[in-house]
Design an enzyme around this catalytic site. Structure first.
Site, PDB file in Angstrom:
ATOM      1  N   ILE A 116       0.852  -1.187   0.000  1.00  0.00           N
ATOM      2  CA  ILE A 116       0.000   0.000   0.000  1.00  0.00           C
ATOM      3  C   ILE A 116       0.889   1.238   0.000  1.00  0.00           C
ATOM      4  O   ILE A 116       1.955   1.246   0.624  1.00  0.00           O
ATOM      5  CB  ILE A 116      -0.979  -0.013   1.204  1.00  0.00           C
ATOM      6  CG1 ILE A 116      -2.035   1.077   1.068  1.00  0.00           C
ATOM      7  CG2 ILE A 116      -0.236   0.085   2.529  1.00  0.00           C
ATOM      8  CD1 ILE A 116      -3.211   0.930   2.043  1.00  0.00           C
ATOM      9  N   CYS A 117       0.457   2.267  -0.734  1.00  0.00           N
ATOM     10  CA  CYS A 117       1.182   3.535  -0.797  1.00  0.00           C
ATOM     11  C   CYS A 117       0.191   4.659  -0.526  1.00  0.00           C
ATOM     12  O   CYS A 117      -0.785   4.473   0.182  1.00  0.00           O
ATOM     13  CB  CYS A 117       1.881   3.683  -2.144  1.00  0.00           C
ATOM     14  SG  CYS A 117       0.731   3.758  -3.546  1.00  0.00           S
ATOM     15  N   TYR A 118       0.434   5.834  -1.087  1.00  0.00           N
ATOM     16  CA  TYR A 118      -0.451   6.979  -0.871  1.00  0.00           C
ATOM     17  C   TYR A 118      -1.767   6.840  -1.635  1.00  0.00           C
ATOM     18  O   TYR A 118      -2.840   6.944  -1.068  1.00  0.00           O
ATOM     19  CB  TYR A 118       0.233   8.280  -1.311  1.00  0.00           C
ATOM     20  CG  TYR A 118       1.465   8.613  -0.526  1.00  0.00           C
ATOM     21  CD1 TYR A 118       1.377   9.272   0.691  1.00  0.00           C
ATOM     22  CD2 TYR A 118       2.720   8.264  -1.002  1.00  0.00           C
ATOM     23  CE1 TYR A 118       2.514   9.579   1.420  1.00  0.00           C
ATOM     24  CE2 TYR A 118       3.857   8.568  -0.284  1.00  0.00           C
ATOM     25  CZ  TYR A 118       3.757   9.230   0.929  1.00  0.00           C
ATOM     26  OH  TYR A 118       4.886   9.520   1.641  1.00  0.00           O
ATOM     27  N   PHE A 160      -3.537   4.333   0.630  1.00  0.00           N
ATOM     28  CA  PHE A 160      -3.963   4.688   1.981  1.00  0.00           C
ATOM     29  C   PHE A 160      -5.123   5.673   1.954  1.00  0.00           C
ATOM     30  O   PHE A 160      -5.977   5.661   2.845  1.00  0.00           O
ATOM     31  CB  PHE A 160      -2.784   5.257   2.785  1.00  0.00           C
ATOM     32  CG  PHE A 160      -3.125   5.528   4.216  1.00  0.00           C
ATOM     33  CD1 PHE A 160      -3.398   4.480   5.085  1.00  0.00           C
ATOM     34  CD2 PHE A 160      -3.191   6.818   4.698  1.00  0.00           C
ATOM     35  CE1 PHE A 160      -3.729   4.721   6.415  1.00  0.00           C
ATOM     36  CE2 PHE A 160      -3.515   7.071   6.021  1.00  0.00           C
ATOM     37  CZ  PHE A 160      -3.783   6.017   6.880  1.00  0.00           C
TER      38      PHE A 160
END
EC number: 2.8.1.1
Length: 107
Positions: free
Chosen positions: A64-66, A93
């Site tokens: 998971i990232c931004y 996220f």
């Protein structure tokens, strides 16, 4: 698996709750400390060795990232390193928070 799969934040959380996958947050340390998905491991260049020691190549991992873009590159990298079950969270996220899924804070 020669490519990663995209999954929703809800699907990711379900796998984490079932202890069926590790959730790897690749955002920077500051953002991770402010808020991150519950039970997430902060994956960085510095923590990669620790990650490799904790998880075998066949253990499912979710990145998971931004916003769900950078996680795709990280997912491909993990596949290139031999991980066989790799997923990327669609929307990152931002979508995790929007969906009201559990988050943790450091400090």
């Amino acid at each position: 698996m020669s490519a990663f799969s995209e999954i929703s934040p809800q699907q990711a959380w379900q796998l984490v709750q079932q202890h069926a996958a590790a959730l790897l947050d690749i955002r920077n340390e500051t953002h991770f400390a402010l808020a991150h998905p519950a039970q997430a491991f902060h994956l960085s260049h510095q923590s990669y060795g620790e990650f490799e020691m904790q998880y075998e190549d066949d253990h499912p991992v979710i990145v998971i990232c931004y916003h769900g873009v950078s996680s795709r590159g990280a997912a491909m990298y993990l596949i290139e390193q031999g991980y066989t079950q790799v997923y990327s969270v669609t929307g990152g996220f931002e979508a995790w928070e929007r969906d009201g899924l559990p988050i943790e804070r450091i400090g």
